[in-house]
Design a protein around this motif. Structure first.
Motif, short mmCIF file in Angstrom:
data_model
loop_
_atom_site.label_atom_id
_atom_site.label_comp_id
_atom_site.label_asym_id
_atom_site.label_seq_id
_atom_site.Cartn_x
_atom_site.Cartn_y
_atom_site.Cartn_z
N ARG A 143 -1.55 10.57 -42.34
CA ARG A 143 -2.90 10.89 -41.88
C ARG A 143 -3.82 11.22 -43.06
O ARG A 143 -3.37 11.66 -44.11
CB ARG A 143 -2.89 12.11 -40.94
CG ARG A 143 -2.01 11.98 -39.71
CD ARG A 143 -2.60 10.97 -38.74
NE ARG A 143 -1.95 11.04 -37.43
CZ ARG A 143 -0.85 10.40 -37.10
NH1 ARG A 143 -0.23 9.63 -37.99
NH2 ARG A 143 -0.33 10.53 -35.88
N GLU A 145 -7.46 13.36 -44.17
CA GLU A 145 -8.09 14.62 -43.80
C GLU A 145 -9.16 14.41 -42.73
O GLU A 145 -9.93 13.44 -42.79
CB GLU A 145 -8.74 15.27 -45.03
CG GLU A 145 -9.38 16.61 -44.75
CD GLU A 145 -9.90 17.28 -46.00
OE1 GLU A 145 -10.37 18.44 -45.90
OE2 GLU A 145 -9.84 16.68 -47.09
N GLU A 169 -8.49 8.76 -39.35
CA GLU A 169 -7.45 9.58 -39.94
C GLU A 169 -6.14 8.83 -40.08
O GLU A 169 -5.40 9.02 -41.05
CB GLU A 169 -7.22 10.84 -39.09
CG GLU A 169 -8.32 11.87 -39.16
CD GLU A 169 -7.95 13.14 -38.43
OE1 GLU A 169 -6.77 13.54 -38.48
OE2 GLU A 169 -8.83 13.75 -37.79
N TRP A 185 -2.06 14.64 -44.87
CA TRP A 185 -1.08 15.30 -44.01
C TRP A 185 -0.29 14.24 -43.27
O TRP A 185 -0.60 13.05 -43.39
CB TRP A 185 -1.75 16.29 -43.05
CG TRP A 185 -2.70 15.73 -42.02
CD1 TRP A 185 -3.98 15.32 -42.23
CD2 TRP A 185 -2.43 15.54 -40.62
NE1 TRP A 185 -4.54 14.88 -41.06
CE2 TRP A 185 -3.62 15.01 -40.05
CE3 TRP A 185 -1.33 15.77 -39.79
CZ2 TRP A 185 -3.71 14.70 -38.69
CZ3 TRP A 185 -1.43 15.47 -38.44
CH2 TRP A 185 -2.62 14.94 -37.91
N THR A 187 2.49 13.58 -39.61
CA THR A 187 2.99 14.16 -38.37
C THR A 187 4.10 15.17 -38.66
O THR A 187 4.95 14.96 -39.52
CB THR A 187 3.51 13.06 -37.42
OG1 THR A 187 3.96 13.65 -36.21
CG2 THR A 187 4.66 12.29 -38.05
N SER A 212 -2.03 20.32 -34.52
CA SER A 212 -2.87 20.72 -35.66
C SER A 212 -2.22 21.79 -36.53
O SER A 212 -2.75 22.09 -37.60
CB SER A 212 -4.26 21.19 -35.21
OG SER A 212 -5.02 20.11 -34.73
N THR A 215 -1.24 19.97 -39.57
CA THR A 215 -2.44 19.61 -40.33
C THR A 215 -2.92 20.81 -41.13
O THR A 215 -3.18 20.72 -42.33
CB THR A 215 -3.56 19.15 -39.39
OG1 THR A 215 -3.03 18.33 -38.36
CG2 THR A 215 -4.63 18.40 -40.16
N SER A 218 -0.46 21.62 -44.02
CA SER A 218 -0.50 20.63 -45.11
C SER A 218 -1.78 20.75 -45.93
O SER A 218 -1.76 20.65 -47.17
CB SER A 218 -0.38 19.22 -44.54
OG SER A 218 0.87 19.04 -43.89
N ARG A 257 -8.01 20.16 -32.70
CA ARG A 257 -8.66 19.41 -33.77
C ARG A 257 -10.02 20.01 -34.11
O ARG A 257 -10.38 20.18 -35.28
CB ARG A 257 -8.82 17.93 -33.38
CG ARG A 257 -7.52 17.17 -33.31
CD ARG A 257 -7.72 15.71 -32.99
NE ARG A 257 -8.43 15.01 -34.06
CZ ARG A 257 -8.64 13.71 -34.09
NH1 ARG A 257 -8.21 12.95 -33.09
NH2 ARG A 257 -9.28 13.14 -35.08
#
Length: 306
Positions: A143, A145, A169, A185, A187, A212, A215, A218, A257
């Motif tokens: 992904r 940012e 993303e 980042w 999964t 998230s 996310t 990371s 998110r």
């Protein structure tokens, strides 16, 4: 010191056996311990873990009872508190199946020095494998940012936006998964995290019950000089996809998110990001998609941007 394998379970009886049986081949050549944080499962998840431990009496296995369904991040934190000293922690969903030698291939990319190849600079603190589905097809797991432009791109183009780096993303270039690339980042179904990275970042953010949280962790790691890198020779199978069909999980995904973006940005761009999320879900809700209707209702909550 080896690897602390952390698994968070909640009513995972249908999938946990496959994960447990994949641990030995997946961690071949490494010293490891298993800590299962169970979020108050009502099925026989814990019994299955204990049965596996009895059959594998040479393996270090601990079960941590969290006392409730506290979420993924809370489960990881609870498991970490019960781990013996380790060089890296391997976070796994119960529906992951490790391929032979995968963790050793991931571990080779962990950087405990001053920087990559011993040079000053960012270190590799998080390593992820290539993830495939049950048919062996590549699952896009890397992904970029979250940005306002990417939120708008996904609102208008859907998943296709990931083909263009500024607009999505999701990294959809299959060639990227053939090299040890750095991602913003990835999964969180399977992540190897160095002890140094965990020490620098502190606990996972338990305010994200599900989605998230990886996310946030990371990006926080990157803020502290630790990169997320793909180990292309490491492979894991992921049995999943429930967020695509469950209105409750989809709503949580979309809400978190926006919540994460607000944590990292000022109010004005956060309002715009919220608007992009609403733009994405509102037309689908108007067409009768239940998960989008649920997401729109949550996005219109007064507390969404607090």
């Amino acid at each position: 010191m080896g690897i602390a394998v952390l698994v968070v379970t909640w009513n995972s009886a249908k999938v946990i056996d496959g994960l447990l049986e994949s641990l030995r081949p997946g961690l071949d050549g490494l010293d490891w311990q298993l800590i299962v944080a169970d979020n108050d499962s009502a099925d026989d998840t814990v019994a299955r873990v204990e049965s596996w431990a009895a059959r594998n009496c040479d393996a270090v296995c601990r079960v941590v009872h969290t006392g409730g369904n506290l979420g993924y991040a809370a489960g990881i934190n609870a498991a970490l508190t019960k781990a013996d000293k380790y060089d890296a922690a391997l976070v796994l969903n119960p529906d992951i199946r490790l391929h032979e030698g995968s963790v050793r291939s991931m571990y080779e990319f962990i950087d405990d020095g001053e920087g990559t190849a011993g040079e000053p600079g960012p270190r590799t603190g998080i390593v992820v494998p290539r993830i495939v589905d049950e048919e062996g097809a590549l699952a896009y797991s890397l992904r970029r940012e979250p940005t306002l432009l990417r939120a708008l791109g996904e609102a208008t183009l859907g998943a296709r936006a990931g083909r263009f780096a500024p607009l999505g993303e999701l990294v959809m270039d299959e060639q990227a998964y053939q090299h040890p690339v750095v991602a913003d980042w990835a999964t969180g179904a399977v992540m190897l995290i160095s002890a140094a990275c965990l020490a620098a970042c502190g606990p996972w953010d338990e305010s994200f019950f599900l989605y998230s949280e990886e996310t946030e962790f990371s990006l926080r790691a990157r803020d502290r000089g630790f990169l997320t890198r793909l180990a292309p020779r490491a492979v894991a199978t992921h049995i999943g996809g429930e967020s695509r069909v469950s209105p409750e999980l989809w709503t949580l995904l979309m809400s978190n998110r926006v919540k994460l973006y607000r944590r990292r940005h000022a109010l004005a761009p956060s309002v715009a990001y919220w608007g992009a999320a609403l733009l994405r879900e509102a037309p689908r809700a108007a067409l009768g998609q239940q998960r989008s209707r649920s997401a729109v209702k949550a996005l219109l909550s007064r507390k969404m941007l607090d």
